[in-house]
Design an enzyme around this catalytic site. Structure first.
Site, PDB file in Angstrom:
ATOM      1  N   HIS A 148      46.834  42.169  22.602  1.00  0.00           N
ATOM      2  CA  HIS A 148      47.033  40.763  22.960  1.00  0.00           C
ATOM      3  C   HIS A 148      46.355  39.840  21.939  1.00  0.00           C
ATOM      4  CE1 HIS A 148      47.294  37.345  25.921  1.00  0.00           C
ATOM      5  NE2 HIS A 148      46.271  36.929  25.182  1.00  0.00           N
ATOM      6  N   GLU A 149      45.084  40.056  21.693  1.00  0.00           N
ATOM      7  CA  GLU A 149      44.368  39.190  20.760  1.00  0.00           C
ATOM      8  C   GLU A 149      44.896  39.330  19.339  1.00  0.00           C
ATOM      9  OE1 GLU A 149      42.693  36.825  21.807  1.00  0.00           O
ATOM     10  OE2 GLU A 149      42.530  37.541  23.873  1.00  0.00           O
ATOM     11  N   HIS A 185      47.754  37.003  18.868  1.00  0.00           N
ATOM     12  CA  HIS A 185      47.279  35.666  18.471  1.00  0.00           C
ATOM     13  C   HIS A 185      46.895  35.668  16.992  1.00  0.00           C
ATOM     14  CE1 HIS A 185      47.215  33.634  22.301  1.00  0.00           C
ATOM     15  NE2 HIS A 185      46.338  34.461  22.859  1.00  0.00           N
TER      16      HIS A 185
END
Length: 704
Positions: free
Chosen positions: A487-488, A491
């Site tokens: 997820h990170e 980003h």
């Protein structure tokens, strides 16, 4: 407004100590211009801030003093090129206060919060500057702007108006005062949460206290103890990667209750670090801020500049999921109670029992338990997995840099290259929990990509809070941890792959409820056999994860989704409720939270993912205020978007990957989000995929 401007000018006119040893006053001769962390000291920041703000105000004055009629070049381009030093100082300072802070940095943070707010007001409420922007915006259709230029002008106009640029007299002054006070309160809120997390430790010494804890939990607790001066003992901290495994495996119910209560009481202990008074004042000031701008509630103000557009659209989405999630959670609770009874435990399931018995039910239903899974999820191999995924989709490669300064020995730094071997970005990876680091997981930028000032490549940072393995042993992740890593990194890719001209539109500078789409769609790759069979290898034997175990992991992805969805959605609904208030003068946050959850029919066995007193997404700044729903809004997009790859029969389909790169990851904020999504997917998103993935028609999104 006059007071805010005076404060900013006083800072601007202050004598700055341009000393020879302050790295911010000299060019950085580091590789790729990364921050010289080894030379930066806390005492360098205030002089650097003062000079940077003075320079920035001088640049703004040059724009407003220009006697020529406003043009895109002499106003918008000039604005985009201003404040570079201030941005650098603030980003480096922010990286330290979030990831490796200390008392000295926190003192500076408290002192600078209102000063920086005053500086922002001096620019955003500058009537002469806004008049130039307003003039350009009024005749934008005749300016022959490129699509990106038109988008930049639109964003400047919207951002200035929403900051209060059209206000006059007392209203303008009051807006400035509100924003300064909110900056102080937000800093106070986040520091209080960090203090509670830093101070707490559950020290375990006897086998009675350790009963049920598998070796990987004990090893991480032993390492945490060593780092906190309790070598030879075991320490459970309030980091999610420490507390959740403890709640999952500890057979000592009394200690589970003790740990759970400490975890959920962060910022709510009636002491100097209690955040309830701050919440009350923040909510009231936000209402007043919205009223000054013509909105009845802060939620109406905040959501006007999102994909959702209004509170009703947000409420409709959340409630569409809320009711089926409660039904599923009730079924899950019954399963937990039956499991407890089968072990002779005649108990009512309490919140501190949920993780413990859910793990037992998962074992019974799927012949699966965390102790069996974790040996296959080594952090280093999962990092290889995210790099491989990025390479297969977008052609980028990652090369570790050993010779660059970093702010902590645990940080790893990589050069990112494209398929032609050309430099694209620098990537900082900081994965471990420590007392000097705030909880959670996040992405930030040390330098944003842009081409207006020449080719400026980004420097991007990912932070996680994984429990570090014992010395000489690998760090083992849960499947949830591995999903958070992806997820990170999503980003991070959004920042690293940015390819725009203007800083205003760079990387993650998109509408709040679109920013989670690039991160959440990347989560889907960790669930794919092609990734797991290659990188999920046993840390002792090196053997790939057995197909039977892999099948069980994937089959269990909808397990406990009633709990996960209720926990998340309740937080989003309470956030929306706070910011739908029209008056908060008599607000009691603890009572308000209880009352709202009662209205929703919140199961007593489940707690909000983030209770109000430590809800940093919402109260440590404006980022997710009235916007925590964004994870679910984006999940509609990511679930539907990944279906495109499944329909293509290739999770790395090159045509789809190119569209995803072109329309989303490289585009930054240069396009309307829905237009960007439709250009990638070929149609508008459908909510069915979200409900199916959460098991509410029949694997849930990672929220942080």
């Amino acid at each position: 407004m006059a007071q805010a401007a005076d404060a900013a000018l006083q800072v601007a006119q202050a004598e700055t100590k341009v000393t020879s040893d302050n790295p911010f006053f000299h060019p950085w001769n580091t590789r790729f211009g990364v921050p010289p962390y080894d030379a930066i000291k806390p005492e360098h920041f205030k002089p650097a801030y003062e000079k940077a703000m003075a320079d920035h105000l001088a640049e703004i004055k040059a724009i407003t003093d220009n006697k020529d009629a406003p043009t895109f070049a002499n106003t918008i381009d000039a604005l985009e090129k201003s404040g570079n030093m201030l941005g650098t100082v603030a980003r480096v300072f922010g990286s330290l206060t979030a990831s490796n802070t200390n008392d000295q940095l926190q003192k500076i943070q408290r002192e600078m919060a209102p000063v920086m707010a005053a500086h922002g007001n001096a620019i955003n409420l500058n009537a002469a500057l806004f008049a130039r922007i307003d003039t350009l915006y009024a005749k934008r259709d005749s300016l022959k702007l490129s699509k990106e230029q038109a988008r930049v002008l639109e964003r400047y106009y919207i951002d200035f108006v929403r900051a209060g640029a059209k206000l006059e007299g007392k209203d303008r002054d009051r807006m400035a005062a509100i924003l300064q006070r909110l900056a102080v309160l937000s800093t106070q809120f986040s520091q209080n949460v960090l203090a509670d997390e830093k101070e707490y430790k559950l020290v375990l010494t006897s086998e009675e206290e350790l009963v049920g804890l598998p070796e990987f939990v004990r090893a991480a607790a032993a390492q945490a103890a060593k780092e906190r001066g309790d070598e030879g003992k075991y320490v459970i901290t309030l980091s999610r990667s420490s507390i959740e495994p403890f709640l999952t495996f500890s057979a000592n119910r009394a200690l589970r209750e003790k740990a759970w209560k400490a975890w959920t009481a962060r910022g709510d202990n009636g002491d100097a670090q209690d955040n309830n008074a701050a919440i009350k004042e923040i909510v009231q000031l936000r209402i007043e801020r919205a009223n000054l701008l013509g909105y009845k509630t802060f939620a109406e103000y905040k959501l006007a500049d999102t994909m959702a557009k209004n509170p009703q659209a947000v409420s409709d989405l959340l409630l569409q999921v809320w009711e089926p999630a409660k039904v599923r959670a009730a079924e899950e609770k019954d399963d937990l109670a039956k499991m407890a009874a089968s072990e002779g435990q005649n108990i009512q399931i309490e919140p501190w029992d949920w993780y413990y018995y859910a793990e037992k039910v998962r074992k019974a239903k799927y012949d699966l338990n965390e102790e069996e899974i974790k040996p296959y999820f080594q952090l280093d191999k999962m990092m290889e997995a995210v790099f491989f995924t990025a390479n297969q989709l977008f052609g980028v490669t990652f090369h570790e840099l050993k010779d660059v300064p970093r702010y902590h020995p645990d940080v790893k730094v990589y050069e990112v290259k494209d398929k032609k071997g050309q430099h694209v970005a620098v990537f900082y990876s900081d994965n471990f929990a420590r007392p000097s680091k705030r909880s959670g997981a996040w992405m930030s930028s040390l330098r944003e990509q842009e081409k207006l000032s020449g080719k400026v490549t980004p420097i991007v940072m990912n932070n996680n809070n994984f429990a570090k393995g014992a010395e000489g042993q690998p760090t083992l992740l849960s499947f949830d941890d591995a999903t958070t890593l992806f997820h990170e990194f999503g980003h991070g890719l959004h920042g690293m792959l940015s390819d725009v001209t203007y800083p205003q539109l760079s990387g993650t500078s998109v509408l709040r409820d679109f920013v989670e789409f690039p991160s959440q769609i990347l989560e889907h790759w960790i669930e794919q056999p092609e990734i797991l069979q290659r990188f999920a290898v046993h840390y002792k034997t090196g053997e790939p994860i057995p197909k039977a175990l892999l099948d069980k992991i994937l089959a269990a992805q909808t397990f406990n989704q009633g709990f996960a969805t209720v926990s998340y959605t309740s937080s989003a609904l309470v956030d929306l409720a706070y910011h739908s208030l029209t008056d908060a003068k008599d607000l009691d946050p603890d009572k308000f939270e209880r009352d709202e959850l009662a209205k929703l029919g919140m199961p007593k066995e489940i707690v909000m993912r983030h209770r109000s007193p430590h809800f940093t997404h919402v109260f440590s700044g404006d980022g997710y205020s009235a916007g925590y729903y964004s994870y679910m809004w984006a999940e509609v997009l990511d679930a539907d978007g990944f279906d495109a790859f499944k329909e293509a029969g290739n999770i790395f389909d090159p045509k789809l990957a190119q569209k995803l790169y072109q329309e989303v990851y490289s585009a930054g904020g240069s396009k309307d989000p829905m237009e960007a999504y439709v250009a990638f997917r070929g149609r508008a998103p459908k909510v069915d995929a979200l409900l199916r993935n959460r098991g509410l028609l029949g694997t849930g999104s990672r929220v942080n």
